[in-house]
Design a protein around this motif. Structure first.
Motif, PDB file in Angstrom:
ATOM      1  N   ARG A   1      -8.282   7.400   1.726  1.00 55.92           N
ATOM      2  CA  ARG A   1      -7.129   7.009   0.915  1.00 55.92           C
ATOM      3  C   ARG A   1      -7.570   6.454  -0.431  1.00 55.92           C
ATOM      4  O   ARG A   1      -6.989   6.779  -1.482  1.00 55.92           O
TER       5      ARG A   1
ATOM      6  N   GLN B   1     -11.560   3.381   9.617  1.00 55.40           N
ATOM      7  CA  GLN B   1     -12.297   3.080   8.386  1.00 55.40           C
ATOM      8  C   GLN B   1     -12.428   4.322   7.512  1.00 55.40           C
ATOM      9  O   GLN B   1     -12.370   4.226   6.270  1.00 55.40           O
TER      10      GLN B   1
ATOM     11  N   GLU C   1      -9.149   4.945   5.743  1.00 53.52           N
ATOM     12  CA  GLU C   1      -8.979   4.009   4.638  1.00 53.52           C
ATOM     13  C   GLU C   1      -9.843   4.409   3.443  1.00 53.52           C
ATOM     14  O   GLU C   1      -9.390   4.368   2.297  1.00 53.52           O
TER      15      GLU C   1
ATOM     16  N   ARG D   1       0.835  -1.201   0.000  1.00 50.11           N
ATOM     17  CA  ARG D   1       0.000   0.000   0.000  1.00 50.11           C
ATOM     18  C   ARG D   1       0.872   1.254   0.000  1.00 50.11           C
ATOM     19  O   ARG D   1       0.595   2.227  -0.699  1.00 50.11           O
TER      20      ARG D   1
ATOM     21  N   ASP E   1      -5.023  -1.824  10.730  1.00 46.32           N
ATOM     22  CA  ASP E   1      -4.087  -0.757  11.083  1.00 46.32           C
ATOM     23  C   ASP E   1      -2.971  -1.299  11.962  1.00 46.32           C
ATOM     24  O   ASP E   1      -3.194  -2.143  12.827  1.00 46.32           O
TER      25      ASP E   1
ATOM     26  N   THR F   1      -3.585   1.847  -2.326  1.00 54.60           N
ATOM     27  CA  THR F   1      -4.598   0.986  -1.741  1.00 54.60           C
ATOM     28  C   THR F   1      -5.169  -0.011  -2.737  1.00 54.60           C
ATOM     29  O   THR F   1      -5.410  -1.178  -2.396  1.00 54.60           O
TER      30      THR F   1
ATOM     31  N   TRP G   1      -6.993  -4.581   5.174  1.00 52.97           N
ATOM     32  CA  TRP G   1      -6.291  -3.574   5.978  1.00 52.97           C
ATOM     33  C   TRP G   1      -6.613  -3.738   7.447  1.00 52.97           C
ATOM     34  O   TRP G   1      -7.764  -3.703   7.852  1.00 52.97           O
TER      35      TRP G   1
END
Length: 329
Positions: A272, A266, A269, A175, A197, A180, A195
């Motif tokens: 991103r 979330q 993510e 990533r 973290d 991503t 994913w």
């Protein structure tokens, strides 16, 4: 092509040894071309025993470490003098010395002992398997050990906790290198979570609730489709048909983080993905991801990955951004 060299040590754990070729080997660009070359070596080029009932043979000796862009050391249960007195055996020390300055270094699980014994973790944050963390810290007092997290990214040096956390770390590296979308494609192919973290707890007391106990899984799945709007704890608890107190307790038991922390993860993510794959302005990304304002998005993205939204977008879409800016000018 980016070359990943795995250093297999005597007593290597087969699962951890299989992670880098499976994860990095599955990363491909839009044309289907591989993004990484993954090769395996041993200290002397000879076979090594695993901690199972078989040995492995490789085609390379330690000399290929000098050609690596990334070196990955999988865990071994046979650390010997490394775990007793923090000292590398001379053949392994010579092998590590072949690694070029600036090469990215990655350890999976207890392989952090190898990096630490080589002095490569001095003054750096790092992690290892939670059951070894206390011993690791006493043996290597100069290392800033974080025993609770899945992995630590300290730029050129990355360390992971045990077993599946190595998968999380390799996906994180993809990533970081390619965005991503590429990492998610690899995760989907490997049927693993795309994913988790790095700061997520590596040890959760009750990861699987008893069958008679309601879980928060359905509410988490529902919340992923509602990220663009505020999701107060009262609404989440009501959706799960639990009291706030019960919901918060069970949520943390199942995920290792609070509902609020999970929502931020979330949303980061989602932001991103939008920064990489959409033409939305930063304000639009902030709204779609539920941060409300560009300032809030900037704050949370900076805290999570250390860059601003525009810097992140330029990293993964530099050509498209520059061309659009030229047109707008």
């Amino acid at each position: 092509m980016h070359r990943v060299v795995m250093l297999a040590l005597d007593g290597v754990i087969p699962f951890e040894l299989g992670i880098p070729p499976r994860i990095f080997g599955g990363a491909k660009d839009a044309e289907g071309e591989p993004l990484y070359e993954v090769i395996t070596c041993t200290v002397d080029g000879g076979p090594v025993r695993t901690d199972a009932d078989f040995s492995i043979s490789v085609e390379h000796g330690a000399e290929v470490l000098s050609t690596a862009d990334t070196v990955v050391i999988p865990a071994t249960h046979t650390l010997g003098t490394i775990s007793r007195d923090g000292r590398l055996p001379e053949p392994l020390s010579r092998a590590i010395a072949l690694i070029r300055p600036g090469t990215r270094l990655v350890s999976i699980c207890t392989a952090a002992y190898v990096l630490a014994a080589a002095g490569l973790l001095d003054g750096r944050p790092a992690t290892t398997h939670w059951s070894s963390a206390e011993h690791f810290q006493k043996l290597f007092p100069l290392v800033k050990v974080n025993p609770d997290v899945l992995f630590v990214d300290d730029g050129e040096v990355l360390t992971s906790a045990g077993v599946a956390a190595g998968v999380d770390l390799c996906l994180h590296i993809i990533r970081r290198d390619h965005g991503t979308a590429v990492a998610n494609r690899v995760a989907r192919r490997c049927v693993v979570p795309p994913w988790r973290d790095g700061g997520q707890a590596q040890f959760i007391e009750r990861p699987i609730p008893e069958q008679s106990i309601a879980t928060t899984a359905a509410t988490r799945a529902w919340a992923l489709g509602q990220l663009q709007r505020p999701l107060p704890l009262t609404e989440l608890a009501a959706h799960a048909r639990m009291s706030r107190r019960t919901f918060t307790r069970r949520f943390r038991d199942e995920t290792g983080v609070s509902p609020g922390q999970w929502l931020i993860l979330q949303r980061v993510e989602l932001a991103r993905r939008l920064l990489e794959a959409s033409d939305l302005p930063v304000d639009g990304v902030a709204l779609q991801a539920g941060f409300g304002t560009a300032a809030s998005l900037r704050q949370h993205l900076q805290a999570a990955i250390g860059v601003s939204p525009m810097a992140y977008r330029r990293t993964f879409r530099p050509l498209e951004i520059s061309l659009r800016q030229e047109v707008e000018a």
